[in-house]
Design a protein around this motif. Structure first.
Motif, PDB file in Angstrom:
ATOM      1  N   SER A  25     -10.167  20.571  30.881  1.00 25.12           N
ATOM      2  CA  SER A  25      -9.491  21.390  29.874  1.00 25.12           C
ATOM      3  C   SER A  25      -9.450  22.862  30.281  1.00 25.12           C
ATOM      4  CB  SER A  25     -10.181  21.248  28.517  1.00 25.12           C
ATOM      5  OG  SER A  25     -11.447  21.877  28.517  1.00 25.12           O
ATOM      6  N   TRP A  26     -10.279  23.253  31.226  1.00 24.95           N
ATOM      7  CA  TRP A  26     -10.278  24.630  31.707  1.00 24.95           C
ATOM      8  C   TRP A  26      -9.143  24.893  32.690  1.00 24.95           C
ATOM      9  CZ3 TRP A  26     -16.194  25.070  33.000  1.00 24.95           C
ATOM     10  CH2 TRP A  26     -16.920  25.016  31.811  1.00 24.95           C
ATOM     11  N   VAL A  27      -8.544  23.817  33.215  1.00 30.58           N
ATOM     12  CA  VAL A  27      -7.454  23.951  34.184  1.00 30.58           C
ATOM     13  C   VAL A  27      -6.229  23.243  33.605  1.00 30.58           C
ATOM     14  CG1 VAL A  27      -6.735  23.544  36.568  1.00 30.58           C
ATOM     15  CG2 VAL A  27      -9.164  23.877  36.038  1.00 30.58           C
ATOM     16  N   PRO A  28      -5.327  23.999  32.958  1.00 29.05           N
ATOM     17  CA  PRO A  28      -4.200  23.370  32.276  1.00 29.05           C
ATOM     18  C   PRO A  28      -3.325  22.486  33.171  1.00 29.05           C
ATOM     19  CG  PRO A  28      -4.377  25.670  31.665  1.00 29.05           C
ATOM     20  CD  PRO A  28      -5.354  25.430  32.781  1.00 29.05           C
ATOM     21  N   SER A  29      -3.144  22.828  34.435  1.00 32.41           N
ATOM     22  CA  SER A  29      -2.297  22.004  35.293  1.00 32.41           C
ATOM     23  C   SER A  29      -2.906  20.622  35.524  1.00 32.41           C
ATOM     24  CB  SER A  29      -2.049  22.699  36.630  1.00 32.41           C
ATOM     25  OG  SER A  29      -3.268  22.884  37.315  1.00 32.41           O
ATOM     26  N   VAL A  30      -4.224  20.543  35.584  1.00 30.14           N
ATOM     27  CA  VAL A  30      -4.891  19.247  35.748  1.00 30.14           C
ATOM     28  C   VAL A  30      -4.849  18.473  34.440  1.00 30.14           C
ATOM     29  CG1 VAL A  30      -7.085  18.119  36.271  1.00 30.14           C
ATOM     30  CG2 VAL A  30      -6.389  20.137  37.556  1.00 30.14           C
ATOM     31  N   GLN A  31      -5.012  19.166  33.341  1.00 30.63           N
ATOM     32  CA  GLN A  31      -5.005  18.519  32.037  1.00 30.63           C
ATOM     33  C   GLN A  31      -3.635  17.908  31.723  1.00 30.63           C
ATOM     34  OE1 GLN A  31      -6.067  21.132  28.848  1.00 30.63           O
ATOM     35  NE2 GLN A  31      -6.503  19.478  27.441  1.00 30.63           N
ATOM     36  N   ASP A  32      -2.566  18.527  32.212  1.00 32.14           N
ATOM     37  CA  ASP A  32      -1.220  18.023  31.953  1.00 32.14           C
ATOM     38  C   ASP A  32      -0.787  16.945  32.939  1.00 32.14           C
ATOM     39  OD1 ASP A  32      -1.020  19.754  29.830  1.00 32.14           O
ATOM     40  OD2 ASP A  32      -0.055  21.342  31.008  1.00 32.14           O
ATOM     41  N   SER A  33      -1.598  16.663  33.954  1.00 34.35           N
ATOM     42  CA  SER A  33      -1.247  15.644  34.938  1.00 34.35           C
ATOM     43  C   SER A  33      -1.436  14.245  34.352  1.00 34.35           C
ATOM     44  CB  SER A  33      -2.119  15.804  36.187  1.00 34.35           C
ATOM     45  OG  SER A  33      -3.453  15.461  35.891  1.00 34.35           O
ATOM     46  N   SER A  34      -1.039  13.242  35.092  1.00 37.41           N
ATOM     47  CA  SER A  34      -1.170  11.864  34.599  1.00 37.41           C
ATOM     48  C   SER A  34      -2.630  11.463  34.434  1.00 37.41           C
ATOM     49  CB  SER A  34      -0.449  10.898  35.533  1.00 37.41           C
ATOM     50  OG  SER A  34      -1.001  10.967  36.830  1.00 37.41           O
ATOM     51  N   ILE A  35      -3.498  11.916  35.337  1.00 40.04           N
ATOM     52  CA  ILE A  35      -4.924  11.616  35.192  1.00 40.04           C
ATOM     53  C   ILE A  35      -5.503  12.328  33.976  1.00 40.04           C
ATOM     54  CG2 ILE A  35      -5.792  13.415  36.746  1.00 40.04           C
ATOM     55  CD1 ILE A  35      -7.236   9.918  36.597  1.00 40.04           C
ATOM     56  N   GLY A  36      -5.034  13.534  33.718  1.00 38.90           N
ATOM     57  CA  GLY A  36      -5.474  14.266  32.534  1.00 38.90           C
ATOM     58  C   GLY A  36      -5.045  13.564  31.254  1.00 38.90           C
ATOM     59  N   GLN A  37      -3.845  13.028  31.243  1.00 44.16           N
ATOM     60  CA  GLN A  37      -3.364  12.296  30.077  1.00 44.16           C
ATOM     61  C   GLN A  37      -4.148  10.996  29.883  1.00 44.16           C
ATOM     62  OE1 GLN A  37       0.832  11.907  30.706  1.00 44.16           O
ATOM     63  NE2 GLN A  37       1.210  14.088  30.371  1.00 44.16           N
ATOM     64  N   LEU A  38      -4.527  10.350  30.983  1.00 41.77           N
ATOM     65  CA  LEU A  38      -5.354   9.146  30.890  1.00 41.77           C
ATOM     66  C   LEU A  38      -6.711   9.473  30.281  1.00 41.77           C
ATOM     67  CD1 LEU A  38      -5.940   6.157  31.575  1.00 41.77           C
ATOM     68  CD2 LEU A  38      -6.780   6.979  33.784  1.00 41.77           C
ATOM     69  N   PHE A  39      -7.329  10.546  30.766  1.00 38.48           N
ATOM     70  CA  PHE A  39      -8.618  10.955  30.215  1.00 38.48           C
ATOM     71  C   PHE A  39      -8.483  11.331  28.738  1.00 38.48           C
ATOM     72  CE2 PHE A  39     -10.092  10.790  34.430  1.00 38.48           C
ATOM     73  CZ  PHE A  39     -11.461  10.929  34.442  1.00 38.48           C
ATOM     74  N   ALA A  40      -7.379  11.959  28.373  1.00 44.05           N
ATOM     75  CA  ALA A  40      -7.157  12.325  26.974  1.00 44.05           C
ATOM     76  C   ALA A  40      -7.059  11.075  26.095  1.00 44.05           C
ATOM     77  CB  ALA A  40      -5.890  13.165  26.836  1.00 44.05           C
ATOM     78  N   ARG A  41      -6.375  10.052  26.582  1.00 45.41           N
ATOM     79  CA  ARG A  41      -6.260   8.803  25.806  1.00 45.41           C
ATOM     80  C   ARG A  41      -7.614   8.124  25.626  1.00 45.41           C
ATOM     81  NH1 ARG A  41      -2.262   5.760  29.026  1.00 45.41           N
ATOM     82  NH2 ARG A  41      -1.561   7.668  29.992  1.00 45.41           N
ATOM     83  N   VAL A  42      -8.514   8.331  26.573  1.00 41.86           N
ATOM     84  CA  VAL A  42      -9.837   7.715  26.490  1.00 41.86           C
ATOM     85  C   VAL A  42     -10.793   8.551  25.636  1.00 41.86           C
ATOM     86  CG1 VAL A  42     -11.867   7.075  27.855  1.00 41.86           C
ATOM     87  CG2 VAL A  42      -9.586   6.507  28.680  1.00 41.86           C
ATOM     88  N   CYS A  43     -10.682   9.874  25.735  1.00 41.44           N
ATOM     89  CA  CYS A  43     -11.673  10.755  25.111  1.00 41.44           C
ATOM     90  C   CYS A  43     -11.281  11.257  23.719  1.00 41.44           C
ATOM     91  CB  CYS A  43     -11.936  11.948  26.017  1.00 41.44           C
ATOM     92  SG  CYS A  43     -12.669  11.495  27.591  1.00 41.44           S
ATOM     93  N   GLU A  44     -10.023  11.532  23.502  1.00 42.09           N
ATOM     94  CA  GLU A  44      -9.600  12.127  22.226  1.00 42.09           C
ATOM     95  C   GLU A  44      -9.916  11.271  21.004  1.00 42.09           C
ATOM     96  OE1 GLU A  44      -8.726  15.116  21.241  1.00 42.09           O
ATOM     97  OE2 GLU A  44      -8.998  15.805  23.293  1.00 42.09           O
ATOM     98  N   PRO A  45      -9.772   9.947  21.049  1.00 37.25           N
ATOM     99  CA  PRO A  45     -10.146   9.169  19.854  1.00 37.25           C
ATOM    100  C   PRO A  45     -11.615   9.333  19.456  1.00 37.25           C
ATOM    101  CG  PRO A  45      -8.799   7.842  21.302  1.00 37.25           C
ATOM    102  CD  PRO A  45      -9.125   9.100  22.059  1.00 37.25           C
ATOM    103  N   PHE A  46     -12.476   9.562  20.431  1.00 40.52           N
ATOM    104  CA  PHE A  46     -13.892   9.774  20.129  1.00 40.52           C
ATOM    105  C   PHE A  46     -14.156  11.199  19.670  1.00 40.52           C
ATOM    106  CE2 PHE A  46     -18.291  10.757  21.551  1.00 40.52           C
ATOM    107  CZ  PHE A  46     -18.957   9.903  20.687  1.00 40.52           C
TER     108      PHE A  46
END
Length: 86
Positions: A25-46
């Motif tokens: 989350s400290w690096v917006p370009s990584v957070q917006d990547s496909s791996i970042g979106q995958l991590f968001a789908r796993v972590c955000e519900p929790f």
């Protein structure tokens, strides 16, 4: 390996996933990547229930992951306690 050990190991792996997600989350370009979106789908519900309960400090600093890690650690300790009982 018992089911309790497997559950504790899964919680440990999920904790590391959360740490990586938070660092991303400290690096917006990584957070917006496909791996970042995958991590968001796993972590955000929790994380989202904790974000509803604990507002950001000063509207900027999000401490909800700290509460989430505390809950994960309590769950791990509970699993080890159940393993001890059974």
């Amino acid at each position: 390996m018992s089911i309790f050990s497997l559950l504790a190991e899964a919680i440990q792996i999920y904790s590391w996933i959360l740490i990586i997600y938070i660092l991303m989350s400290w690096v917006p370009s990584v957070q917006d990547s496909s791996i970042g979106q995958l991590f968001a789908r796993v972590c955000e519900p929790f994380l989202s229930p904790f974000r509803r309960i604990v507002p950001p400090i000063g509207g900027v600093i999000d401490i909800s992951p700290i509460i989430a890690f505390f809950v994960l650690q309590l769950a791990t300790r509970g699993i080890f306690y159940l393993e001890y009982l059974f």
